[in-house]
Motif scaffolding. Structure first.
Motif, short mmCIF file in Angstrom:
data_model
loop_
_atom_site.label_atom_id
_atom_site.label_comp_id
_atom_site.label_asym_id
_atom_site.label_seq_id
_atom_site.Cartn_x
_atom_site.Cartn_y
_atom_site.Cartn_z
N MET A 1 5.95 -7.24 9.03
CA MET A 1 5.83 -6.64 10.20
C MET A 1 6.36 -6.95 11.50
O MET A 1 7.01 -5.86 12.23
CB MET A 1 4.37 -6.65 10.44
CG MET A 1 3.31 -5.95 9.34
SD MET A 1 1.56 -6.28 9.79
CE MET A 1 0.84 -5.76 8.19
N ASP B 1 5.75 6.70 14.11
CA ASP B 1 6.26 6.81 12.61
C ASP B 1 7.39 6.00 12.39
O ASP B 1 7.64 5.89 11.20
CB ASP B 1 6.49 8.43 12.34
CG ASP B 1 5.29 9.36 12.49
OD1 ASP B 1 4.03 8.74 12.34
OD2 ASP B 1 5.34 10.65 12.91
N ILE C 1 -4.39 -0.24 4.30
CA ILE C 1 -3.08 -0.97 4.04
C ILE C 1 -2.88 -1.68 2.79
O ILE C 1 -3.86 -2.63 2.62
CB ILE C 1 -2.67 -1.89 5.30
CG1 ILE C 1 -3.04 -0.90 6.60
CG2 ILE C 1 -1.27 -2.35 5.17
CD1 ILE C 1 -2.74 -1.50 7.81
N ALA D 1 1.49 0.64 17.20
CA ALA D 1 1.18 1.98 16.83
C ALA D 1 1.85 3.06 17.58
O ALA D 1 2.50 4.07 17.39
CB ALA D 1 -0.12 2.31 15.94
N LEU E 1 7.96 0.18 7.64
CA LEU E 1 7.06 -0.92 7.01
C LEU E 1 6.87 -0.45 5.50
O LEU E 1 6.66 -1.06 4.46
CB LEU E 1 5.74 -0.84 7.72
CG LEU E 1 5.68 -1.53 9.11
CD1 LEU E 1 4.30 -1.49 9.50
CD2 LEU E 1 6.14 -3.05 8.81
N THR E 2 7.01 0.95 5.19
CA THR E 2 6.95 1.57 4.03
C THR E 2 8.11 1.15 3.09
O THR E 2 7.99 0.71 2.09
CB THR E 2 6.39 3.03 4.07
OG1 THR E 2 5.47 3.37 4.94
CG2 THR E 2 6.49 3.73 2.69
N LEU F 1 8.10 2.98 13.08
CA LEU F 1 7.68 1.77 12.45
C LEU F 1 6.97 2.04 11.06
O LEU F 1 6.77 1.19 10.13
CB LEU F 1 6.39 1.03 13.40
CG LEU F 1 5.77 -0.33 12.92
CD1 LEU F 1 6.84 -1.23 12.59
CD2 LEU F 1 4.91 -0.89 14.04
N THR F 2 6.16 2.94 10.96
CA THR F 2 5.39 3.23 9.65
C THR F 2 6.42 3.34 8.60
O THR F 2 6.14 2.89 7.41
CB THR F 2 4.55 4.48 9.95
OG1 THR F 2 3.51 4.31 10.59
CG2 THR F 2 3.87 4.78 8.55
N SER F 3 7.54 4.09 9.04
CA SER F 3 8.65 4.33 7.84
C SER F 3 9.33 2.92 7.54
O SER F 3 9.55 2.71 6.24
CB SER F 3 9.77 5.09 8.44
OG SER F 3 9.17 6.46 8.78
N PHE G 1 0.24 2.45 3.08
CA PHE G 1 -0.55 3.13 4.14
C PHE G 1 -1.18 4.42 3.49
O PHE G 1 -0.59 5.33 2.90
CB PHE G 1 -0.13 3.56 5.45
CG PHE G 1 0.51 2.34 6.16
CD1 PHE G 1 -0.16 1.74 7.10
CD2 PHE G 1 2.07 2.48 6.19
CE1 PHE G 1 0.47 0.86 7.52
CE2 PHE G 1 2.65 1.32 6.70
CZ PHE G 1 1.81 0.44 7.42
N ARG G 2 -2.47 4.65 3.48
CA ARG G 2 -3.29 5.87 3.08
C ARG G 2 -4.88 5.88 3.75
O ARG G 2 -5.22 4.96 4.16
CB ARG G 2 -3.45 5.95 1.36
CG ARG G 2 -4.32 4.55 0.88
CD ARG G 2 -4.68 4.80 -0.51
NE ARG G 2 -5.64 3.88 -0.95
CZ ARG G 2 -5.62 3.49 -2.24
NH1 ARG G 2 -4.99 3.86 -3.04
NH2 ARG G 2 -6.62 2.51 -2.41
N THR H 1 -7.68 3.79 8.04
CA THR H 1 -6.63 3.66 7.01
C THR H 1 -6.71 2.30 6.37
O THR H 1 -6.85 1.31 6.68
CB THR H 1 -5.11 3.44 7.90
OG1 THR H 1 -5.12 4.82 8.91
CG2 THR H 1 -3.90 3.48 7.19
#
Length: 73
Positions: free
Chosen positions: A18, A46, A5, A41, A52-53, A48-50, A59-60, A3
């Protein structure tokens, strides 16, 4: 899977984001069930990912770089 970042500088600013986004997640978000010693993680998934986004960290999927010493699959 790798991934990539993206966001601001990887030093203090993004690290602070973070920590700031991870801290309230256990109290406020519906987290996946996990037990034992797990990474952030796994523990926050998801949610945490949401967070942080929304804070400007992207993230990709990244291209996997193969070593010349390894044969192709």
């Amino acid at each position: 899977m790798s991934t990539e970042i993206s966001g601001g500088g990887p030093g203090y600013d993004e690290t602070a984001k973070m920590f700031a986004e991870a801290a309230p997640a256990p109290a406020l978000d519906d987290l996946p069930r996990a037990a034992g010693q797990v990474t952030a993680a796994v523990a926050m998934g998801d949610a945490l990912t949401s967070r942080l986004t929304a804070a400007g960290i992207g993230f990709r999927p990244a291209a996997v770089r193969r070593s010349a010493a390894l044969p192709p699959l």
